[in-house]
Write an enzyme that holds these catalytic residues in place. Structure first.
Site, mmCIF file in Angstrom:
data_model
loop_
_atom_site.group_PDB
_atom_site.id
_atom_site.type_symbol
_atom_site.label_atom_id
_atom_site.label_comp_id
_atom_site.label_asym_id
_atom_site.label_seq_id
_atom_site.Cartn_x
_atom_site.Cartn_y
_atom_site.Cartn_z
ATOM 1 N N GLU A 1 0.836 -1.201 0.000
ATOM 2 C CA GLU A 1 0.000 0.000 0.000
ATOM 3 C C GLU A 1 0.872 1.253 0.000
ATOM 4 O OE1 GLU A 1 -3.291 -2.011 2.998
ATOM 5 O OE2 GLU A 1 -2.010 -0.404 3.713
ATOM 6 N N CYS B 1 2.855 8.506 1.871
ATOM 7 C CA CYS B 1 3.245 7.516 2.870
ATOM 8 C C CYS B 1 3.714 6.261 2.129
ATOM 9 C CB CYS B 1 2.031 7.213 3.744
ATOM 10 S SG CYS B 1 2.323 5.943 4.967
ATOM 11 N N CYS C 1 5.314 -7.208 7.842
ATOM 12 C CA CYS C 1 6.211 -6.653 8.865
ATOM 13 C C CYS C 1 6.458 -7.718 9.918
ATOM 14 C CB CYS C 1 5.561 -5.422 9.515
ATOM 15 S SG CYS C 1 6.644 -4.580 10.696
ATOM 16 N N CYS D 1 3.321 -5.716 16.093
ATOM 17 C CA CYS D 1 2.711 -4.871 17.125
ATOM 18 C C CYS D 1 1.230 -5.288 17.246
ATOM 19 C CB CYS D 1 2.834 -3.394 16.748
ATOM 20 S SG CYS D 1 4.556 -2.843 16.667
ATOM 21 N N CYS E 1 -1.621 -3.514 15.128
ATOM 22 C CA CYS E 1 -1.343 -3.178 13.725
ATOM 23 C C CYS E 1 -1.745 -4.293 12.763
ATOM 24 C CB CYS E 1 0.149 -2.877 13.576
ATOM 25 S SG CYS E 1 0.630 -2.484 11.891
ATOM 26 N N CYS F 1 -2.408 1.610 8.543
ATOM 27 C CA CYS F 1 -1.394 0.638 8.158
ATOM 28 C C CYS F 1 -1.950 -0.776 7.940
ATOM 29 C CB CYS F 1 -0.346 0.608 9.270
ATOM 30 S SG CYS F 1 1.162 -0.200 8.794
HETATM 31 N N1 SAH Z 1 7.138 0.171 11.404
HETATM 32 C C1 SAH Z 1 7.227 1.592 11.419
HETATM 33 C C2 SAH Z 1 6.504 2.282 10.279
HETATM 34 C C3 SAH Z 1 5.175 1.725 9.851
HETATM 35 S S1 SAH Z 1 3.795 1.918 10.949
HETATM 36 C C4 SAH Z 1 6.755 2.116 12.742
HETATM 37 O O1 SAH Z 1 6.280 1.343 13.562
HETATM 38 O O2 SAH Z 1 6.898 3.302 13.002
HETATM 39 C C5 SAH Z 1 3.489 3.651 10.916
HETATM 40 C C6 SAH Z 1 2.722 4.151 12.127
HETATM 41 O O3 SAH Z 1 1.343 3.742 12.064
HETATM 42 C C7 SAH Z 1 3.260 3.611 13.433
HETATM 43 O O4 SAH Z 1 3.372 4.648 14.370
HETATM 44 C C8 SAH Z 1 2.199 2.605 13.809
HETATM 45 O O5 SAH Z 1 2.230 2.334 15.164
HETATM 46 C C9 SAH Z 1 0.933 3.288 13.327
HETATM 47 N N2 SAH Z 1 -0.253 2.423 13.227
HETATM 48 C C10 SAH Z 1 -0.320 1.097 12.987
HETATM 49 N N3 SAH Z 1 -1.601 0.672 12.996
HETATM 50 C C11 SAH Z 1 -2.393 1.746 13.243
HETATM 51 C C12 SAH Z 1 -3.799 1.955 13.378
HETATM 52 N N4 SAH Z 1 -4.666 0.963 13.247
HETATM 53 N N5 SAH Z 1 -4.233 3.229 13.644
HETATM 54 C C13 SAH Z 1 -3.360 4.247 13.735
HETATM 55 N N6 SAH Z 1 -2.029 4.123 13.615
HETATM 56 C C14 SAH Z 1 -1.536 2.881 13.372
#
Ligand code: SAH
Length: 354
Positions: free
Chosen positions: A91, A104, A111, A115, A118, A335
């Protein structure tokens, strides 16, 4: 056969010298066609002689990632699902700002960080993106904006799928080539690399002076961070904070901390107080992000009042904090949401083609 967009500037120089056996200035010409004029056919490189174009075409093609789907949100966010040469999907999102767009970018298919909040993390890790697949997202985004007569692309955030610092060699090549004047002409100072934070890798980026990091903190204590992002938290929080303190920056530059607010998990006033104690207000600013809720996830979006109170509390402590608007919720712009959606529908209806 080479795909010309897979060659970074140094690789292209070598290709021009060794494979084409042409003088150095040809590199600049070809580079400009690829990245500034965005041609997709060697034949269009009209300042190269016909025999040279034929030779080039016999050795190389130009293959961009293919648009599998475009979704436009009512707030102006444009999300692309791109299909790579091996069929994998990633994406990229264009985010409207006052007079420009920010894009973005994804850096990996899936990944490994897993987390707990995510979608991409849930999909697991498949592979790193190549140089051309990361840079190709920018070509697709710019071309789309130009075709639609929309505002120009000026900013980048490496906040799409994947953990950029776990694809570091390629990320460095991308960041190095972004500012090329006859190329993309994008300043890395207007770009942000979002990461869960790895001290050794932050050190490398800092020394190269090619990136401003945004740290996905999401919790003010080691214990809570380990609960919501267990793999990332294998780097102890105090060690991460030391690496961030050591990050070289110009006087007025700030490290960005991202803090995802999850209802009743990390959104209390006490958490705000702890966060304020953790961050040096002279060096850091905080982006608050309200969780973009998805089905099948064990979290909920925070109450809007709570988000504002959290922000105010940080300001009361003398910190700079902003609530980042959550955009594109109606098109699953968080994400991994679109890809997850795609996976769910894979067995169902065929994809609407872009
Ligand atoms: N792996 C890197 C970059 C990709 S995620 C990182 O963790 O920074 C980019 C951002 O989106 C991160 O801060 C992540 O925690 C956030 N993110 C992931 N899922 C999300 C969601 N459902 N709502 C809002 N932010 C989210």
């Amino acid at each position: 056969m080479h795909n010309l967009i897979e060659l970074n500037k140094t690789d292209l120089e070598a290709f021009v010298a060794e494979d084409l056996r042409e003088p150095r200035y040809r590199t600049e010409q070809i580079w400009q066609w690829l990245w500034q004029k965005r041609v997709r056919d060697v034949e269009a490189m009209t300042n190269l002689s016909r025999p040279l174009r034929e030779k080039l075409a016999s050795l190389a093609t130009i293959a961009w990632p293919e648009i599998a789907r475009v979704a436009t949100s009512s707030d102006g966010t444009i999300k692309f699902l791109l299909r790579l040469h091996d069929g994998k999907l990633i994406e990229t999102v264009l985010i409207p700002m006052a007079d420009r767009y920010s894009q973005c970018l994804s850096t990996q298919v899936g990944c490994a960080m897993a987390c707990t909040f995510c979608n991409t993390g849930k999909l697991g890790f498949e592979r790193n993106l190549t140089y051309g697949e990361i840079m190709g997202q920018i070509l697709v985004g710019r071309q789309y904006l130009e075709d639609q007569g929309m505002a120009p692309l000026k900013n980048l955030v490496f906040m799409g799928m994947g953990e950029p610092l776990l694809n570091l060699d390629t990320l460095i090549k991308v960041l190095t080539d972004l500012p090329c004047e006859r190329g993309l002409s994008l300043s890395w100072r207007r770009s942000m690399v979002s990461t869960v934070g790895f001290p050794d890798k932050l050190k490398i980026l800092g020394e190269l002076e090619i990136a401003l990091p945004a740290i996905s903190l999401h919790a003010p204590t080691q214990e809570l961070r380990a609960r919501i992002m267990p793999k990332a938290a294998k780097v102890p929080l105090d060690e991460l904070m030391r690496a961030i303190d050591a990050y070289p920056m110009r006087p007025r530059e700030r490290i960005t901390f991202e803090y995802l607010l999850l209802k009743d998990v990390n959104d209390s006033m006490e958490h705000a107080d702890q966060l304020a104690r953790l961050i040096d207000r002279k060096r850091g600013k905080i982006n608050l992000i309200a969780y973009n809720a998805t089905e099948d996830m064990p979290y909920e979006a925070p109450d809007p009042d709570r988000v504002e109170a959290f922000e105010k509390r940080l300001w009361d402590h003398g910190l700079t904090a902003f609530i980042r608007r959550s955009m594109g919720a109606d098109i699953k712009a968080a994400c991994g949401q679109l890809k997850a959606d795609q996976a769910r529908s894979e067995t169902g209806d065929p994809l609407p083609e872009a």
